[in-house]
Scaffold this motif. Structure first.
Motif: not given
Length: 153
Positions: A93, A95, A130-131, A133
């Protein structure tokens, strides 16, 4: 077989020395087979490479470049913990926090700078969830901050 460190060099980048924490936290925490990096900003030799917000001070291409620097710093933190990046089985992951103008909506494109580099370094094992933001501000007025979760063997 090419190591991840060699791949970084082949791509024209240098793996930096790991950044020292700027506060009361650890650069990497391991739990089981997972390593979590603390957020990495685009520091080069102890100084922020660029400051500002996407959509005001920087464009998408500049943001992507800053995201790549963040990933290199996260990889340096992983290497310091593991000894060698070939112990990374998978990037699980990512971010990506993007300091953004209120009307800026291209956070995913900025985050591609991080994602694409990880895929180039690790191949299929670098593909991840993935994020991306958008945030009002990041520490030190950094434009981008990246966290990684990696599975290790």
């Amino acid at each position: 077989m090419t190591t991840p460190e060699q791949r970084v060099e082949e791509l024209g980048f240098t793996l930096p020395s790991p950044a020292k924490p700027a506060g009361s936290y650890l650069p990497v925490v391991r739990t089981g087979d997972l390593l979590y990096t603390s957020g990495q900003v685009p520091m080069i030799e102890g100084k922020l490479h660029q400051t500002g917000k996407l959509g005001v001070d920087l464009g998408v291409d500049e943001g992507k470049a800053q995201a790549r620097i963040c990933v290199l710093n996260a990889l340096a933190a992983l290497k310091a913990e593991l000894g060698e990046l070939s112990r990374v089985r998978r990037i699980v992951k990512v971010v990506v926090f993007v300091a953004s103008a209120p009307d800026f909506t291209e956070q995913p494109q900025v985050a591609n700078g991080a994602s694409d580099l990880l895929a180039e370094v690790f191949g299929d094992q670098g593909r991840h969830a993935r994020s991306a933001v958008g945030v009002a501000a990041l520490p030190l007025d950094a434009p981008v901050e990246v966290e990684l979760i990696a599975e290790v063997g």
